[in-house]
Each structure stands twice: as structure tokens, then as C-alpha cells.
Design a protein around this motif. Sequence first.
Motif, PDB file in Angstrom:
ATOM      1  N   TRP A 179     -21.439 -18.691  -9.873  1.00 16.50           N
ATOM      2  CA  TRP A 179     -21.545 -17.845  -8.683  1.00 16.50           C
ATOM      3  C   TRP A 179     -21.368 -16.366  -9.054  1.00 16.50           C
ATOM      4  N   ALA A 208     -28.965 -26.936   3.396  1.00 20.54           N
ATOM      5  CA  ALA A 208     -28.522 -26.641   2.035  1.00 20.54           C
ATOM      6  C   ALA A 208     -28.763 -25.192   1.632  1.00 20.54           C
ATOM      7  N   ARG A 242     -19.169 -14.849  -2.475  1.00 23.59           N
ATOM      8  CA  ARG A 242     -18.828 -15.294  -3.829  1.00 23.59           C
ATOM      9  C   ARG A 242     -17.780 -14.419  -4.500  1.00 23.59           C
ATOM     10  N   PHE A 293     -26.030 -22.344   0.931  1.00 19.85           N
ATOM     11  CA  PHE A 293     -26.013 -21.610  -0.345  1.00 19.85           C
ATOM     12  C   PHE A 293     -25.925 -20.108  -0.079  1.00 19.85           C
ATOM     13  N   GLY A 352     -19.247 -24.043 -10.776  1.00 20.61           N
ATOM     14  CA  GLY A 352     -19.629 -24.783  -9.586  1.00 20.61           C
ATOM     15  C   GLY A 352     -20.782 -25.708  -9.898  1.00 20.61           C
ATOM     16  N   GLU A 353     -20.923 -26.766  -9.110  1.00 19.73           N
ATOM     17  CA  GLU A 353     -22.017 -27.717  -9.298  1.00 19.73           C
ATOM     18  C   GLU A 353     -22.634 -28.030  -7.945  1.00 19.73           C
ATOM     19  N   ILE A 354     -23.954 -28.164  -7.914  1.00 24.21           N
ATOM     20  CA  ILE A 354     -24.687 -28.501  -6.698  1.00 24.21           C
ATOM     21  C   ILE A 354     -25.444 -29.795  -6.953  1.00 24.21           C
ATOM     22  N   GLU A 384     -14.800 -29.984  -3.128  1.00 26.05           N
ATOM     23  CA  GLU A 384     -16.221 -30.264  -2.896  1.00 26.05           C
ATOM     24  C   GLU A 384     -16.483 -30.410  -1.404  1.00 26.05           C
ATOM     25  N   TYR A 444     -21.584 -29.196  -2.560  1.00 28.21           N
ATOM     26  CA  TYR A 444     -21.194 -27.992  -3.311  1.00 28.21           C
ATOM     27  C   TYR A 444     -19.813 -28.244  -3.904  1.00 28.21           C
ATOM     28  N   HIS A 445     -19.788 -28.324  -5.221  1.00 29.17           N
ATOM     29  CA  HIS A 445     -18.572 -28.663  -5.953  1.00 29.17           C
ATOM     30  C   HIS A 445     -18.030 -27.426  -6.666  1.00 29.17           C
ATOM     31  N   LEU A 495     -22.430 -19.100   0.977  1.00 28.97           N
ATOM     32  CA  LEU A 495     -21.508 -19.043  -0.158  1.00 28.97           C
ATOM     33  C   LEU A 495     -21.804 -17.841  -1.050  1.00 28.97           C
ATOM     34  N   HIS A 496     -23.079 -17.581  -1.248  1.00 30.87           N
ATOM     35  CA  HIS A 496     -23.481 -16.441  -2.083  1.00 30.87           C
ATOM     36  C   HIS A 496     -22.948 -15.131  -1.498  1.00 30.87           C
TER      37      HIS A 496
END
Length: 417
Positions: free
Chosen positions: A212, A297, A308, A301, A318-320, A289, A341-342, A304-305
Amino acid sequence: MNDTLTNWAGNITFGAERFSAPTSVEELQELVARSRAVRPLGTGHSFNAIADTSGDLVSTARLPRVLDIDRRAGTVTVSGGTRFGEIAGVLHEAGYALHNLGSLPHISIAGACATGTHGSGDGNGTIASAVRAVEYVSASGELVTTQRGGEHFAGSVVALGALGIVTTLTLDLVPAFDIRQWVYEGLAVSTLRDTFDEVMSAAYSVSLFTRWQGDLIDQIWLKRRADAREPAPARWLGAVRADGPRHPVPGMPADSCTPQLGLPGPSPFRLPHFRLEHTPSSGAELQSEYFVAREDAVAAFDALHAVRDAFAPHLRVGEIRSVAADDLWLSPAYQRDSVAYHFTWLPDAGSVTKALRVIEDALAPFAARPHWGKLFTTEPDALRGLHPCHDRFARLMTARDPAGVFRNDFIARHFPS
């Protein structure tokens, strides 16, 4: 307990009076029947107090090992304390596989199913979605079995350990298959936004890793069936195919990860990100998560962006991932195809708590459901509104365990009586 016992991450110190690891189902039944408070402990990979208790903390790891393949039914029955990595090779040699696996082969099958743990893939539901039957020791010490299609089955799989201690699970199998795994680096965020569905559907299992920071997705892990015909070009959507093995956490050695560079291998040794014989992920970390509906989605995103800067400094990576819908009452993917979103955090609980509040506020418009086994600050009333079957599960829990033998502070907080 005389010896201090913690979870895998070390952020939870269990407050149990006793820790037990019975060696027979009968011993487990007797233990539960005489206990005033008891909780099951899997491999300790939860990051909150879901497994804690003031009474008896019970591991099923020493129960007699069960691994029974029913070729006619296309199922396998396994003991709940078994780790995924311990059955992978046996299933593959027998010509079978599980449809989906999480990032870590180190976790127990019962624990993963009880919390709605998952891997990735547009067509792949949570691991719990493969469960066909579950056997558990109830609060009275009785051995109870519930099967798919039964009245309360959908509330008895992702059950948070609140109905009993799982002894065996029966899971659907699929024919064994091989996977080739590639990693791509440097996908522009703008490209991801424009091609999100194309990216997430580009392989049997797709994971996006991002810190991020900046305007790039750091890595895309594509896990394709070996019999698929999709090419693996040197460049794809502007991202560059990695020229060597990669670890998703910056600075960590890649030898702990499953083989990449398109080397084919059995699915249980490619779908997880990490090898059983190595320490998973980075070791010293916390995790969170959140699941949003697939149609939300990209908007999630973007949300979150936009925030960040408030959480990225505390993040390892992070993982999607994408998760197919299921019908299990407390599953984070209940009745909606989801994107998860992890967040893998640095081990600083205070900073992580502040970051979670920022993230949860950003994701609130999208009815984001937190993973039951990871850190979250979502209030109980809000959580109740996120799960349509919350009250239905609470009634089932009360009916199965009227004395609250399996209730702990975590369960009581999120399912108040």
C-alpha cells in the motif's frame, strides 16, 4: 497452568487453568462432561482471543489420527487436529485433492473450518465449504454428528468452537491436479482498477501482494492448473514476470515459499504460499482481514488507497484474494462472492489497533466482514448486522450449550445472551 502458553504469534497469553491433549475420543468426552468451561485449541494461528478460556484449553492433536478416503462418495474423513500439510501427499498419491487450501499448510483442518479460513480463486469457496459432515463432542460429552442437508448443518461448520470440540470432519474431494505458479511484479494500480476482474480471474488461484505504498501492486501470484493453456508471457498488463523465486514479505528469503517459475507440481504443494517444513510468512507479525462483496471490490480498494498513509507504516504486506460464496451461516463469504483484503502487520498491537479503526471506517460502506480468527475492532452490534444468520446461530448455540460450557469472553462479547 504452570507453563505460559501463547498463540502462534505470541500476542495472546492463554488464561486457562489447565491445558489438556487427550489421546482418545472417550478421554475427550469425559473431560468435556466434567468441565465448567472449555475451549478447543488448534494450531494456535488465531490472532485474537477466540480460543482463550478460564477453564480447560484442549488440543485434539494427540487424538488417534483418522484419514479415511471414501472413493465411492468422493470424500475424506480426517481427524480435526490434523494439519493440512500432513494429508496433502497422501491424498495426491491416492489421486485426490482438496479444492482449496490456505496460504499455510501448518494450520489444523478443524481450526481453519471453524473460522472460515480460505485460499483464493473466483471459483473456490472457503475450505469449510467442502465440509460434508462434522463430528464433535458436545457440552454434555455426547458425540454429535451433523451432515450436509441437515437442519443445523450450515450453522455447525463455521462455528467458532462454540458448539463443541470437533473430532472429525468429512470433506469433498476433487481429482488430483497439478499447478504451475508464476509471480509478476509491478502492476500499476490504475491498471488493476481498470482490469480487476481480468486480473483476479487469470488463474485457478490469484493473490495480489501490496505494501500500500506508491502506485504499484508489488506482486501478483498466479497459480494455474498445469493442464491450462494460458501463456505466461514476460510482460502481462504491464507487470513483469519475476526472474527468480519471490517471498511476499519484502526482505524474507524465498526458500520458505512453494516452488515458482512455472515448475509444475501437485496442487497441495503449490496452492499454499509456504512450505510445511519452514516458518510461515515472517513469523513475528499480527494479521487482520476483511471480506467485501465482489461488486464492491474496486470501490473498497479505492477507499483503502485513500487512507493508506494511516496504516501502511505499520504493515509488512497486504494481500488481496477472491472467495466464492457459500451458505454457511457465519462464513465471511456467506451468500456473496467476495474479495478479501488481508493485512500482515508489524507486531505492534497499539499501532495496529489504531490502523484497524481507520480501515474499518473506510470499509464500513461496503459491509466488510472481518475474519473471525484475526484482529478486528468491529463492535458487536455492527458485526450482528453484517451476518444475516447471527441471531440464528446464537439460538443454535444456546440450544446446544445452554450452560455456556464453550462460551468465553470472545463468544460472549459477539453473541451476547
